[in-house]
Scaffold this motif. Sequence first.
Motif, PDB file in Angstrom:
ATOM      1  N   SER A  78      -3.860   6.501  -7.278  1.00 48.44           N
ATOM      2  CA  SER A  78      -4.290   6.614  -5.889  1.00 48.44           C
ATOM      3  C   SER A  78      -4.621   5.234  -5.322  1.00 48.44           C
ATOM      4  CB  SER A  78      -5.524   7.507  -5.780  1.00 48.44           C
ATOM      5  OG  SER A  78      -5.193   8.864  -5.880  1.00 48.44           O
ATOM      6  N   THR A  79      -4.451   5.085  -4.018  1.00 49.19           N
ATOM      7  CA  THR A  79      -4.866   3.890  -3.306  1.00 49.19           C
ATOM      8  C   THR A  79      -5.767   4.339  -2.158  1.00 49.19           C
ATOM      9  OG1 THR A  79      -3.109   3.853  -1.632  1.00 49.19           O
ATOM     10  CG2 THR A  79      -2.578   2.940  -3.810  1.00 49.19           C
ATOM     11  N   THR A  80      -6.224   3.401  -1.363  1.00 47.17           N
ATOM     12  CA  THR A  80      -7.042   3.775  -0.202  1.00 47.17           C
ATOM     13  C   THR A  80      -6.208   4.444   0.881  1.00 47.17           C
ATOM     14  OG1 THR A  80      -6.731   1.589   0.781  1.00 47.17           O
ATOM     15  CG2 THR A  80      -8.694   1.908  -0.583  1.00 47.17           C
ATOM     16  N   MET A  81      -4.878   4.394   0.740  1.00 45.22           N
ATOM     17  CA  MET A  81      -4.003   4.936   1.772  1.00 45.22           C
ATOM     18  C   MET A  81      -3.272   6.205   1.339  1.00 45.22           C
ATOM     19  SD  MET A  81      -4.613   2.647   4.056  1.00 45.22           S
ATOM     20  CE  MET A  81      -3.415   3.017   5.333  1.00 45.22           C
ATOM     21  N   GLN A  82      -3.179   6.456   0.032  1.00 45.10           N
ATOM     22  CA  GLN A  82      -2.420   7.614  -0.419  1.00 45.10           C
ATOM     23  C   GLN A  82      -2.947   8.079  -1.770  1.00 45.10           C
ATOM     24  OE1 GLN A  82       1.682   6.679  -1.210  1.00 45.10           O
ATOM     25  NE2 GLN A  82       1.205   4.675  -2.057  1.00 45.10           N
TER      26      GLN A  82
END
Length: 349
Positions: A78-82
């Motif tokens: 996971s990232t902060t965007m997805q």
Amino acid sequence: MNRRRMLGMLGGLSAAAAAPPLWAAPPSDSQRRTWEACVEKGLAWVQRTQSRLGHWTAANYPTAMTALAGTALCASGSTTMQGPYSENLRRAVEFLVSKARPNGLIGDPLTDNRYTYGHGFSMLFLSQVLGEEEDSLRREELIKILTNAVKFSVFAQTKSGGWGYVSAKDGNDFDEGSTTITQVQGLRGCRNAGIPVPTEVIENAKKYIYDCQNPDGGISYSSKNRGTSRPAITAASICCLQNAGESKSDVVKKMLDYCKKNLYQIQTQAQSFSHWHYSYLYYSQVVYREGTDDKSFWEAFRNRLYDRITGEQNGEGYWDETSIGPIYVTACNLIMMQLDKGYLPIYQR
């Protein structure tokens, strides 16, 4: 195309997907399913225990624990965007950003008497976030915070080249191994993300580790408090030197032999040492990298380590085997169990 998405495509996965991870070599189907279920349950527990303010805490160390928990979530892809934990990661980043002080320290010296841990773990976590951050304004903010954080670490380094629980000024120039490694790995994460890090700071830290080595190959607690070798600090020191490009020297070889003797068979707390999770958080990274040329070296160790960790998870998904608190143990275990996914640059071979 960002790095995580590319890695996911190469493995037939996407960074946001919940498909089974690619392990370095296939364990038995039963083992693989058990490990995957363990990781998913642990990540779900971390997700639901985040505070409304975006942090986690244990032993009154919210900065360090939030950075460790965030790193465990990032290791899932996971990232902060997805990804399924993107919202949690955004809130964790916002909390740590709120803890960035004008002098560069990420943390609160008024409430945290060991603030360099939180500072180092935060540099590591935020540097991994920066590499995947797609929001231009947040990227600029993170670059500024991490640039100042590096400057604080430079200021906090002792004359011997190490770091203590607080800055050299606040701690009368005291240093010790575990906080030194935390700083070096955080600085390495920053450098990998494009943040300038003075070469002499890393060179002085390497010399500090060399000067703390005992005849048995292990590393002692501190340059000012020499004594018996510590498996935990030795494992962390190898990891630090590997990150600094020092993986083939005679010094490192002696350290590797010491750790293989004391850690490779997955010792218990009662057998020889304390700080089990700290030791294996770093030693698992060491063995993973050493397994580049000899996969069986990593695979045999991984199977023993993952089976033990899985067997100690409780029904709610967390682990709680130290006086520090469950988020610390849980984050350490989840980071270890996701090394094979290869999402975070700092842990890659």
